[in-house]
Design a protein around this motif. Sequence first.
Motif, PDB file in Angstrom:
ATOM      1  N   GLY A 117       2.454   2.028 -10.280  1.00 20.23           N
ATOM      2  CA  GLY A 117       1.589   1.939  -9.098  1.00 20.23           C
ATOM      3  C   GLY A 117       0.481   0.931  -9.298  1.00 20.23           C
ATOM      4  O   GLY A 117       0.149   0.164  -8.383  1.00 20.23           O
ATOM      5  N   MET A 124       2.516   1.627  -3.486  1.00 21.18           N
ATOM      6  CA  MET A 124       1.510   1.923  -4.503  1.00 21.18           C
ATOM      7  C   MET A 124       1.097   3.394  -4.436  1.00 21.18           C
ATOM      8  O   MET A 124       1.090   4.088  -5.459  1.00 21.18           O
ATOM      9  CB  MET A 124       0.298   1.024  -4.302  1.00 21.18           C
ATOM     10  N   LEU A 125       0.775   3.878  -3.242  1.00 23.47           N
ATOM     11  CA  LEU A 125       0.372   5.274  -3.092  1.00 23.47           C
ATOM     12  C   LEU A 125       1.506   6.228  -3.438  1.00 23.47           C
ATOM     13  O   LEU A 125       1.276   7.279  -4.048  1.00 23.47           O
ATOM     14  CB  LEU A 125      -0.129   5.526  -1.674  1.00 23.47           C
ATOM     15  N   ALA A 126       2.725   5.877  -3.057  1.00 25.83           N
ATOM     16  CA  ALA A 126       3.870   6.727  -3.376  1.00 25.83           C
ATOM     17  C   ALA A 126       4.056   6.846  -4.893  1.00 25.83           C
ATOM     18  O   ALA A 126       4.297   7.947  -5.412  1.00 25.83           O
ATOM     19  CB  ALA A 126       5.124   6.170  -2.727  1.00 25.83           C
ATOM     20  N   ILE A 129       2.594   6.132 -12.607  1.00 23.62           N
ATOM     21  CA  ILE A 129       1.221   5.741 -12.282  1.00 23.62           C
ATOM     22  C   ILE A 129       0.972   4.288 -12.705  1.00 23.62           C
ATOM     23  O   ILE A 129       0.351   3.511 -11.966  1.00 23.62           O
ATOM     24  CB  ILE A 129       0.219   6.706 -12.935  1.00 23.62           C
ATOM     25  N   TRP A 165      -1.635  -6.498  -3.886  1.00 28.43           N
ATOM     26  CA  TRP A 165      -2.420  -6.205  -2.688  1.00 28.43           C
ATOM     27  C   TRP A 165      -3.521  -7.241  -2.534  1.00 28.43           C
ATOM     28  O   TRP A 165      -4.239  -7.545  -3.486  1.00 28.43           O
ATOM     29  CB  TRP A 165      -3.012  -4.814  -2.807  1.00 28.43           C
ATOM     30  N   SER A 223      -0.184  -2.590  -7.346  1.00 29.85           N
ATOM     31  CA  SER A 223      -1.484  -2.824  -6.708  1.00 29.85           C
ATOM     32  C   SER A 223      -1.998  -4.240  -6.938  1.00 29.85           C
ATOM     33  O   SER A 223      -2.862  -4.711  -6.201  1.00 29.85           O
ATOM     34  CB  SER A 223      -2.521  -1.810  -7.209  1.00 29.85           C
ATOM     35  N   ALA A 274       0.816  -1.217   0.000  1.00 26.23           N
ATOM     36  CA  ALA A 274       0.000   0.000   0.000  1.00 26.23           C
ATOM     37  C   ALA A 274       0.852   1.272   0.000  1.00 26.23           C
ATOM     38  O   ALA A 274       0.584   2.190  -0.795  1.00 26.23           O
ATOM     39  CB  ALA A 274      -0.969  -0.016   1.172  1.00 26.23           C
ATOM     40  N   PRO A 275       1.887   1.399   0.842  1.00 26.81           N
ATOM     41  CA  PRO A 275       2.690   2.627   0.795  1.00 26.81           C
ATOM     42  C   PRO A 275       3.419   2.831  -0.527  1.00 26.81           C
ATOM     43  O   PRO A 275       3.479   3.956  -1.039  1.00 26.81           O
ATOM     44  CB  PRO A 275       3.692   2.455   1.945  1.00 26.81           C
ATOM     45  N   PHE A 314       1.745   6.448  -7.229  1.00 24.20           N
ATOM     46  CA  PHE A 314       0.644   7.255  -7.759  1.00 24.20           C
ATOM     47  C   PHE A 314       0.913   8.743  -7.546  1.00 24.20           C
ATOM     48  O   PHE A 314       0.744   9.553  -8.462  1.00 24.20           O
ATOM     49  CB  PHE A 314      -0.678   6.890  -7.083  1.00 24.20           C
ATOM     50  N   LEU A 315       1.332   9.096  -6.344  1.00 23.91           N
ATOM     51  CA  LEU A 315       1.552  10.510  -6.029  1.00 23.91           C
ATOM     52  C   LEU A 315       2.757  11.087  -6.764  1.00 23.91           C
ATOM     53  O   LEU A 315       2.724  12.245  -7.195  1.00 23.91           O
ATOM     54  CB  LEU A 315       1.693  10.691  -4.520  1.00 23.91           C
TER      55      LEU A 315
END
Length: 85
Positions: A77, A36-38, A74, A84, A81, A33-34, A40-41
Amino acid sequence: MPKSRIRKKADFTPPAATKKATAIKLTSRSWVAPVMLALFLIGLAWIVLFYVTEGDLPLKSLENWNIVVGFGFIAAGFGVSTQWK
């Protein structure tokens, strides 16, 4: 019309060891999760920074390929994912 025969089968009960193994495999990895979010951001920030600075940042030498780099982050990411659970 003749009535068809009813077959009786014993109910299947899986072995107890299988239940423990599947419970362990279904837990999610803590890093997914971290990361993946990193990704994306970072991709979003890369594209926004490119548009806000009118192409001067993040890398001027890449010109419009900066958009591809942002979407690459992206896409990475989304690739992460899939891990997950």
